[in-house]
Design a protein around this motif. Sequence first.
Motif, mmCIF file in Angstrom:
data_model
loop_
_atom_site.group_PDB
_atom_site.id
_atom_site.type_symbol
_atom_site.label_atom_id
_atom_site.label_comp_id
_atom_site.label_asym_id
_atom_site.label_seq_id
_atom_site.Cartn_x
_atom_site.Cartn_y
_atom_site.Cartn_z
ATOM 1 N N GLU A 315 19.133 57.788 86.072
ATOM 2 C CA GLU A 315 20.429 57.164 86.314
ATOM 3 C C GLU A 315 21.477 58.200 86.712
ATOM 4 O O GLU A 315 22.349 57.931 87.545
ATOM 5 C CB GLU A 315 20.888 56.412 85.063
ATOM 6 N N ARG A 318 20.810 58.919 90.231
ATOM 7 C CA ARG A 318 21.173 57.740 91.026
ATOM 8 C C ARG A 318 22.684 57.704 91.276
ATOM 9 O O ARG A 318 23.134 57.445 92.389
ATOM 10 C CB ARG A 318 20.726 56.470 90.313
ATOM 11 N N GLU A 319 23.468 57.979 90.232
ATOM 12 C CA GLU A 319 24.920 57.991 90.387
ATOM 13 C C GLU A 319 25.364 59.094 91.343
ATOM 14 O O GLU A 319 26.235 58.874 92.192
ATOM 15 C CB GLU A 319 25.586 58.171 89.021
ATOM 16 N N GLN A 322 24.539 57.971 94.861
ATOM 17 C CA GLN A 322 25.400 56.870 95.304
ATOM 18 C C GLN A 322 26.814 57.354 95.604
ATOM 19 O O GLN A 322 27.444 56.907 96.567
ATOM 20 C CB GLN A 322 25.427 55.779 94.233
ATOM 21 N N VAL A 381 30.080 50.553 85.668
ATOM 22 C CA VAL A 381 29.817 50.896 87.071
ATOM 23 C C VAL A 381 30.863 50.276 87.986
ATOM 24 O O VAL A 381 31.314 50.907 88.945
ATOM 25 C CB VAL A 381 28.394 50.442 87.458
ATOM 26 N N SER A 385 32.741 51.963 91.158
ATOM 27 C CA SER A 385 32.101 51.641 92.431
ATOM 28 C C SER A 385 32.639 50.375 93.071
ATOM 29 O O SER A 385 32.364 50.117 94.239
ATOM 30 C CB SER A 385 30.583 51.487 92.226
ATOM 31 N N ASP A 391 26.036 49.342 94.158
ATOM 32 C CA ASP A 391 25.744 49.927 92.846
ATOM 33 C C ASP A 391 25.716 48.851 91.766
ATOM 34 O O ASP A 391 24.831 48.837 90.907
ATOM 35 C CB ASP A 391 26.799 50.980 92.492
ATOM 36 N N GLN A 394 22.590 46.535 91.741
ATOM 37 C CA GLN A 394 21.425 47.073 91.039
ATOM 38 C C GLN A 394 21.548 46.874 89.532
ATOM 39 O O GLN A 394 20.572 46.565 88.842
ATOM 40 C CB GLN A 394 21.264 48.550 91.377
#
Length: 689
Positions: A315, A318-319, A322, A381, A385, A391, A394
């Motif tokens: 994660e 992933r952040e 992104q 999130v 975002s 984001d 997901q």
Amino acid sequence: MRVIVVWAVSTLTMLVLAAVLPDFRLQSADGDSATRIGLTAASGAGAFGLLGALVWPLLVRALLLVPAFVLGLLVFVLNGSLLLLALSLIPHGQSAAEPETAVVVAAVMSAASSATSTFLTVRDDEAYRRRLARMAGRRRRGQGLPAGRRPPPGTVFLQLDGVGHDVLRDALSGERPLMETLAGWHGTTHTLTPWRTDWSSQTGASQLGILHGSNADVPAFRWYEKESGELLVSNRPTSAAELQRRAIARTGDGGLLTVDGASRGNLFTGGAEQLALVLSVAARRGRHNRSRSGYFAYFSDPANATRTAVSFLAEVFREISQALRARLRRERPRLRRGGLYPFIRAFATVVERDVVVAAVIGDILSGRTAVYADLVAYDEVAHHSGPRSRDTHQVLRRLDRCVALIAKVTEHAPRDYRIVLLSDHGQSPGEHFTGRFGLTLEDLVRAGCGLPVSRRAERTPSGAEARATARTALRRPERDGAGRRASEPVVLASGNLGLVSFPEVPGRMTREEIDARHPALLRTLTDHPGMGFLLVHSAVHGPVVLGPDGAEHHLETGTVLGISPLAAFGPGAVEAVRRTAGFANVPDIMINSVCDPDTGAVHAFEDQIGSHGGLGGPQSHPFLLWPSELSPPTPDGRPLVGAEQVHTVLRRWLGEADGPQVPADDSPLTTQATAPFTALSQVVQDEKR
């Protein structure tokens, strides 16, 4: 046989790791036969398994007061230490490992043994039947139920933090919905209903009202109290405990979960005895503090720590990816998402989610009557975002899988369960105030008071205009006592809701007093293009809402001068502001940012591009997704308004289960427990991956 298989897998795992890791060996320096190496591996795996079963729970229990993030890291160190201890117990001392290698070996072995045990147990209907029989028997003895008679249905309330009604509705629509499980429920077994928050559209106010039946005197997420001189912040343990104490004193009731309830991942207990990750008791110390019992239950299995750590790191990356993609695409609005934020996001979307879901599953298998759990992943999130970004899509998919897993478990519980999904607020999009206008709310307030502001604010058009307005107004002398300097304002933000207090003035300042002390302030604020409206208290007219171009709305009499500043905020805005105006803790000035009526965009006074806390846009419209067998939330389809009304509805639904206990048509220990568990196993394995 299951123990032997798990032992064999652990032994093979240790042999493989000894072959591939240079700092880990299972033979003496002179070399050993394959038989001796195999026996060494078997002895090491057996010793490690015994230590894990006997010593590990004691170690985790001893560290229960350690912060969760630290505990998660310590898990690996402790697990590696147990492996080193296990190797030292092997006769002849031919095995050895470096400390850092031991951590890796222990993590892999724990994961392998746990996966094997889970694989065997899930497919062993008899083992599952025995476990279910023990749980159901304890529940019967505790409730005085005779064998063959089932208890009334239990209820699981799952709060999807920050998911607005429109966001959920869109996630359930289309040929391939984002949330497939909930899409299958919608319109068949469950009904989707919106509700409207109070003016303070944030978790502190909403969850306090939902769980304890009262959120009076909670004007925002954070506020300054003049009487005590303290700053209350909803997500601080001491503040949460104080808010809960006040709500209980006001209602005279413990809360929604007082009868055999469990509170998981919430700000408040709701009166539950079973607690995990509950903020209002996190500040307690001693044996009565069970706020971290969820961490103990989860980390008591070292494999959980390994699996969660892998997901945590995934994660984080992933952040980072992104955020980089958003920057390369020059998406607008956009925030800087570096520093510690990737780790904060990973904790909310992985660690907290895993612990809360595990705790809820345990409650269901124990037959708890009422469970309320908060899953905060989407809210965290969406703040950074945007509420409708890729984001967050997901995150919604992963939340749907969590709900599917919980629903599968209820099929094999000792009682029937009804799952109610709800949210505490939505989120409104929009560029934050500083990014749009180049200065903070505090800069604007200080400029209106004629106080120094930051150099950055001085160079912005908004800052220069505010200072010019203040200079013009301040040509009149301030009536502030015998030349005493005006008090420094306390300026706070709660999403797109701003709060201004003057600590040196006792009690709530009136509009007339504010004009006397700071002649330019109210005009500076109302004329700014980022402001929607202000709430002040007039000595003559009572609570008054101020807007641009001299517009006013007198809340007590309903008198409107010009166009009401609340007209753009939709139905219910007047009632919401009027209710808050009567709170004892209302600041001297309450500010709500402007809202675009077409897009619902607002300007948060914090660094957020998805925000909630005030009025405007989707933030004020959360949802209820409730089983259709229950009575409708409101008669005749009238709007459901306020967290306190939601509390009343949830209490009624709990009461609807307290009917006469009917005999079960078939024993749950023969029909449900012997059903195939392929679907449940698949969900578990998917979630692990």
